[in-house]
Enzyme design. Structure first.
Site, PDB file in Angstrom:
ATOM      1  N   ARG A 121       0.844  -1.193   0.000  1.00  0.00           N
ATOM      2  CA  ARG A 121       0.000   0.000   0.000  1.00  0.00           C
ATOM      3  C   ARG A 121       0.879   1.243   0.000  1.00  0.00           C
ATOM      4  NH1 ARG A 121      -5.517  -1.829   3.012  1.00  0.00           N
ATOM      5  NH2 ARG A 121      -6.522  -2.233   1.031  1.00  0.00           N
ATOM      6  N   GLN A 126      -1.008   2.351  -5.915  1.00  0.00           N
ATOM      7  CA  GLN A 126      -2.452   2.545  -5.678  1.00  0.00           C
ATOM      8  C   GLN A 126      -3.303   2.070  -6.846  1.00  0.00           C
ATOM      9  OE1 GLN A 126      -3.263   6.555  -4.400  1.00  0.00           O
ATOM     10  NE2 GLN A 126      -2.687   6.093  -2.292  1.00  0.00           N
ATOM     11  N   ASP A 129      -3.991  -1.632  -6.609  1.00  0.00           N
ATOM     12  CA  ASP A 129      -4.480  -2.128  -5.323  1.00  0.00           C
ATOM     13  C   ASP A 129      -5.909  -2.671  -5.465  1.00  0.00           C
ATOM     14  OD1 ASP A 129      -5.309  -2.530  -2.745  1.00  0.00           O
ATOM     15  OD2 ASP A 129      -4.794  -0.525  -2.019  1.00  0.00           O
ATOM     16  N   SER A 132      -8.330  -2.722  -2.414  1.00  0.00           N
ATOM     17  CA  SER A 132      -9.069  -1.471  -2.216  1.00  0.00           C
ATOM     18  C   SER A 132     -10.162  -1.298  -3.264  1.00  0.00           C
ATOM     19  CB  SER A 132      -8.121  -0.269  -2.279  1.00  0.00           C
ATOM     20  OG  SER A 132      -7.292  -0.263  -1.155  1.00  0.00           O
ATOM     21  N   TYR A 227      -2.750  -0.557   9.277  1.00  0.00           N
ATOM     22  CA  TYR A 227      -3.839  -1.488   9.557  1.00  0.00           C
ATOM     23  C   TYR A 227      -4.133  -1.516  11.056  1.00  0.00           C
ATOM     24  CZ  TYR A 227      -3.515  -3.496   4.865  1.00  0.00           C
ATOM     25  OH  TYR A 227      -3.539  -3.685   3.519  1.00  0.00           O
TER      26      TYR A 227
HETATM   27  P1  NAD Z   1      -9.039  -3.787   6.626  1.00  0.00           P
HETATM   28  O1  NAD Z   1      -9.939  -4.309   5.570  1.00  0.00           O
HETATM   29  O2  NAD Z   1      -7.943  -4.646   7.138  1.00  0.00           O
HETATM   30  O3  NAD Z   1      -9.971  -3.399   7.909  1.00  0.00           O
HETATM   31  C1  NAD Z   1     -11.134  -2.610   7.783  1.00  0.00           C
HETATM   32  C2  NAD Z   1     -11.225  -1.672   8.958  1.00  0.00           C
HETATM   33  O4  NAD Z   1     -11.557  -2.398  10.144  1.00  0.00           O
HETATM   34  C3  NAD Z   1      -9.932  -0.919   9.284  1.00  0.00           C
HETATM   35  O5  NAD Z   1     -10.182   0.467   9.220  1.00  0.00           O
HETATM   36  C4  NAD Z   1      -9.595  -1.362  10.696  1.00  0.00           C
HETATM   37  O6  NAD Z   1      -8.992  -0.339  11.466  1.00  0.00           O
HETATM   38  C5  NAD Z   1     -10.977  -1.703  11.220  1.00  0.00           C
HETATM   39  N1  NAD Z   1     -10.996  -2.523  12.450  1.00  0.00           N
HETATM   40  C6  NAD Z   1     -10.211  -3.571  12.810  1.00  0.00           C
HETATM   41  N2  NAD Z   1     -10.534  -4.014  14.037  1.00  0.00           N
HETATM   42  C7  NAD Z   1     -11.596  -3.274  14.465  1.00  0.00           C
HETATM   43  C8  NAD Z   1     -12.383  -3.260  15.641  1.00  0.00           C
HETATM   44  N3  NAD Z   1     -12.151  -4.098  16.635  1.00  0.00           N
HETATM   45  N4  NAD Z   1     -13.358  -2.342  15.729  1.00  0.00           N
HETATM   46  C9  NAD Z   1     -13.596  -1.473  14.728  1.00  0.00           C
HETATM   47  N5  NAD Z   1     -12.887  -1.431  13.583  1.00  0.00           N
HETATM   48  C10 NAD Z   1     -11.891  -2.321  13.454  1.00  0.00           C
HETATM   49  O7  NAD Z   1      -8.408  -2.393   6.231  1.00  0.00           O
HETATM   50  P2  NAD Z   1      -8.513  -1.560   4.874  1.00  0.00           P
HETATM   51  O8  NAD Z   1      -9.889  -1.095   4.688  1.00  0.00           O
HETATM   52  O9  NAD Z   1      -7.937  -2.376   3.791  1.00  0.00           O
HETATM   53  O10 NAD Z   1      -7.558  -0.307   5.135  1.00  0.00           O
HETATM   54  C11 NAD Z   1      -6.833  -0.072   6.325  1.00  0.00           C
HETATM   55  C12 NAD Z   1      -6.072   1.244   6.228  1.00  0.00           C
HETATM   56  O11 NAD Z   1      -5.196   1.284   5.107  1.00  0.00           O
HETATM   57  C13 NAD Z   1      -6.961   2.454   6.065  1.00  0.00           C
HETATM   58  O12 NAD Z   1      -6.384   3.490   6.808  1.00  0.00           O
HETATM   59  C14 NAD Z   1      -6.844   2.791   4.620  1.00  0.00           C
HETATM   60  O13 NAD Z   1      -7.139   4.150   4.374  1.00  0.00           O
HETATM   61  C15 NAD Z   1      -5.406   2.459   4.379  1.00  0.00           C
HETATM   62  N6  NAD Z   1      -5.142   2.226   2.937  1.00  0.00           N
HETATM   63  C16 NAD Z   1      -4.063   2.831   2.367  1.00  0.00           C
HETATM   64  C17 NAD Z   1      -3.806   2.622   1.009  1.00  0.00           C
HETATM   65  C18 NAD Z   1      -2.621   3.273   0.333  1.00  0.00           C
HETATM   66  O14 NAD Z   1      -1.973   4.082   0.926  1.00  0.00           O
HETATM   67  N7  NAD Z   1      -2.327   2.906  -0.878  1.00  0.00           N
HETATM   68  C19 NAD Z   1      -4.610   1.802   0.272  1.00  0.00           C
HETATM   69  C20 NAD Z   1      -5.697   1.168   0.898  1.00  0.00           C
HETATM   70  C21 NAD Z   1      -5.939   1.405   2.245  1.00  0.00           C
END
Ligand code: NAD
Length: 374
Positions: A121, A126, A129, A132, A227
Site C-alpha cells: 500500500r 495505488q 491495489d 481497495s 492497519y
Molecule cells: P481492513 O480491511 O484490514 O480493515 C477494515 C477496517 O476495520 C480498518 O479500518 C480497521 O482499522 C478496522 N478494524 C479492525 N478491528 C476493528 C475493531 N475491533 N473495531 C472497529 N474497527 C476495526 O483495512 P482496509 O480497509 O484495507 O484499510 C486499512 C487502512 O489502510 C486504512 O487506513 C486505509 O485508508 C489504508 N489504505 C491505504 C492505502 C494506500 O496508501 N495505498 C490503500 C488502501 C488502504
C-alpha cells in the site's frame, strides 16, 4: 506472448480481463485469449472480446497449455490449472501460505505466482491495489443490500401525509469498505455513526459528514503499516458496550472490521442483536473471516427474530461489471511493470511492488527471501 483469462465458474461473476483491458494488453505486445463465456456474468460477451482483438478458446485445457500469463480473480485449485507450462505466470488473489495445495503445486511445476493480496500500500501501487478497488465497491453494495431489506425509507421527508424521520446507519470499521459505506449511506440521507479502533479514521469519518463514536480518547490500535491490530480485553469490553448502545439506536448496521491475518473481531454480540429494533438489518462483510456479528452466517441471509442478517462476504460480486472493470485495470497497471518481448517476459525483482507480490519463482517460495533479508 499470450495473456489469458479463464471462465471462473458459476459463483464468481467477475472476470480478470475486460474488452477494454484487451486493447491495453495488445498495446503492450501481448496476444489475448479468453475462455468461452469468461466475461458473460460480468456483461461482456465473447463477441465483445473478439471485437477488441482477443481470441476465444472453448477448451480450457488448450487455453492453459498456450498461455504465458494467466490472470484470475480468485485463487484457482491446482486441478483447474492442469496444462499450464513451466515458467507460466499466474496472477490472482492468492493467500501467501507456503503449505497450501496451490503454492505447493506451483512450486513443483515452476509456475511464477504473483498475488494481488500482497500489492504494497504505497502511492505508486495505488492503481494496482485490487483489495481497495473491490472493498470500495463492497462497502457501497453492502449499504444498498441493507437498505433493500429495510422496511422503511432512509432520508428525512416532510410530506403532507406526515413527517418521516431519517434512518440511522451504524458502520463498524472505517477502512476502505467502511468509508465508502459511510459515503453511500450519507448520500441516501441517513444519519450515520461510525466506529474504528484506529484514531486516524476519526477525521476521515467526520470529513464524510458522519459522527465518529469512540471508546475512549487517546487509545489507538493502528500499526505502522496503517492497519488495525488486536485490542486488549479491557478495550474489547468497552467496545462491546459502546456498540451495544449504538446498535439499539441503529436501523441498519454495516460490519466491515478486519485485522490482517487474524479472525475478524466480534463486535456485535448475540445479546446486542436481541436488543435491536424489530425490522433492523445487519450486513456483515467479514463472514469469510468469522464475522463481526456473532449471529451472521457466511453467504446466507437469515432472520433472527425480526432482525435480518446478511452475511455475503463478497459484495463486489454483486456489481460484477464495475468490479471487473476496476480489477482488470488494476492488473493492467501491474503488467505495465513487466518487460514484454515476443519471446520473453521479465521483471525487476528489486522493484518493491514485485518483491512484495511475487510468491513463487523458479520453484522457490519468494516471501522466505524477504524474511531472510530482514
Ligand atoms: P481492513 O480491511 O484490514 O480493515 C477494515 C477496517 O476495520 C480498518 O479500518 C480497521 O482499522 C478496522 N478494524 C479492525 N478491528 C476493528 C475493531 N475491533 N473495531 C472497529 N474497527 C476495526 O483495512 P482496509 O480497509 O484495507 O484499510 C486499512 C487502512 O489502510 C486504512 O487506513 C486505509 O485508508 C489504508 N489504505 C491505504 C492505502 C494506500 O496508501 N495505498 C490503500 C488502501 C488502504
Amino acid at each position: 506472448m499470450i495473456i489469458a483469462a479463464m471462465n471462473e465458474g458459476t459463483i464468481e461473476t467477475r472476470v480478470a480481463i475486460t474488452p477494454v483491458a484487451v486493447k491495453h494488453y495488445l498495446e503492450l505486445g501481448f496476444e489475448v485469449s479468453c475462455e468461452h463465456n469468461a466475461g458473460k456474468a460480468a456483461g461482456f460477451s465473447d463477441e465483445d472480446y473478439q471485437h477488441a482483438g482477443a481470441s476465444i478458446i472453448k477448451d480450457s485445457k488448450v487455453l492453459l497449455q498456450k498461455t504465458n500469463v494467466l490472470l484470475c480473480v480468485n485463487e484457482p485449485a491446482p486441478d483447474e490449472l492442469k496444462g499450464l507450462q513451466p515458467e507460466t505466470m499466474l496472477v490472482s488473489h492468492i493467500d501467501a501460505d507456503p503449505g497450501s495445495d496451490l503454492i505447493l503445486w506451483c512450486l513443483k511445476h515452476r509456475i511464477t505466482v504473483f498475488s494481488m493480496n500482497n500489492i504494497p500500500r504505497i502511492s505508486r501501487a495505488q492503481s494496482m491495489d485490487s483489495l481497495s478497488s473491490q472493498a470500495n465497491l463492497a462497502g457501497y453494495r453492502a449499504v444498498l443490500a441493507g437498505v433493500n431489506h429495510f422496511n422503511r425509507v432512509i432520508p428525512m421527508m416532510m410530506t403532507a401525509a406526515g413527517m418521516i424521520q431519517p434512518a440511522k446507519i451504524l458502520i463498524l470499521g472505517a477502512g476502505v469498505a467502511g468509508l465508502q459505506a459511510i459515503a453511500t449511506a450519507k448520500r441516501l440521507g441517513a444519519v450515520v455513526y461510525a466506529f474504528d479502533v484506529r484514531t486516524a479514521a476519526k477525521e476521515q469519518v467526520e470529513s464524510l459528514g458522519a459522527q465518529f463514536i469512540a471508546v475512549s480518547e487517546g487509545q489507538d490500535a493502528e500499526t505502522a503499516s496503517g492497519y488495525a491490530k488486536e485490542v486488549t480485553d479491557e478495550y474489547r469490553q468497552l467496545q462491546a458496550q459502546l456498540i451495544d448502545k449504538y446498535a439499539q439506536l441503529a436501523d441498519i448496521v454495516i460490519c466491515t472490521a478486519l485485522i490482517p491475518g487474524k479472525k475478524a473481531p466480534v463486535l456485535v454480540k448475540a445479546a446486542t442483536v436481541d436488543k435491536m429494533k424489530p425490522g433492523s438489518v445487519i450486513v456483515d462483510l467479514a463472514t469469510a473471516r468469522g464475522g463481526n456479528c456473532e449471529l451472521s452466517e457466511p453467504e446466507q441471509l437469515i432472520k433472527h427474530q425480526q432482525i435480518t442478517l446478511i452475511g455475503y462476504s463478497n459484495m463486489a460480486r454483486l456489481v460484477p461489471t464495475t468490479a471487473s472493470e476496476l480489477y482488470a485495470n488494476n492488473l493492467v497497471h501491474l503488467l505495465r511493470l513487466f518487460t514484454i518481448t515476443p519471446t520473453k517476459i521479465s521483471f525487476n525483482e528489486e522493484d518493491e511492488i514485485i518483491r512484495q507480490s511475487l510468491l513463487c519463482h523458479d520453484g522457490q517460495y519468494m516471501p522466505l527471501h524477504l524474511v531472510k533479508e530482514k
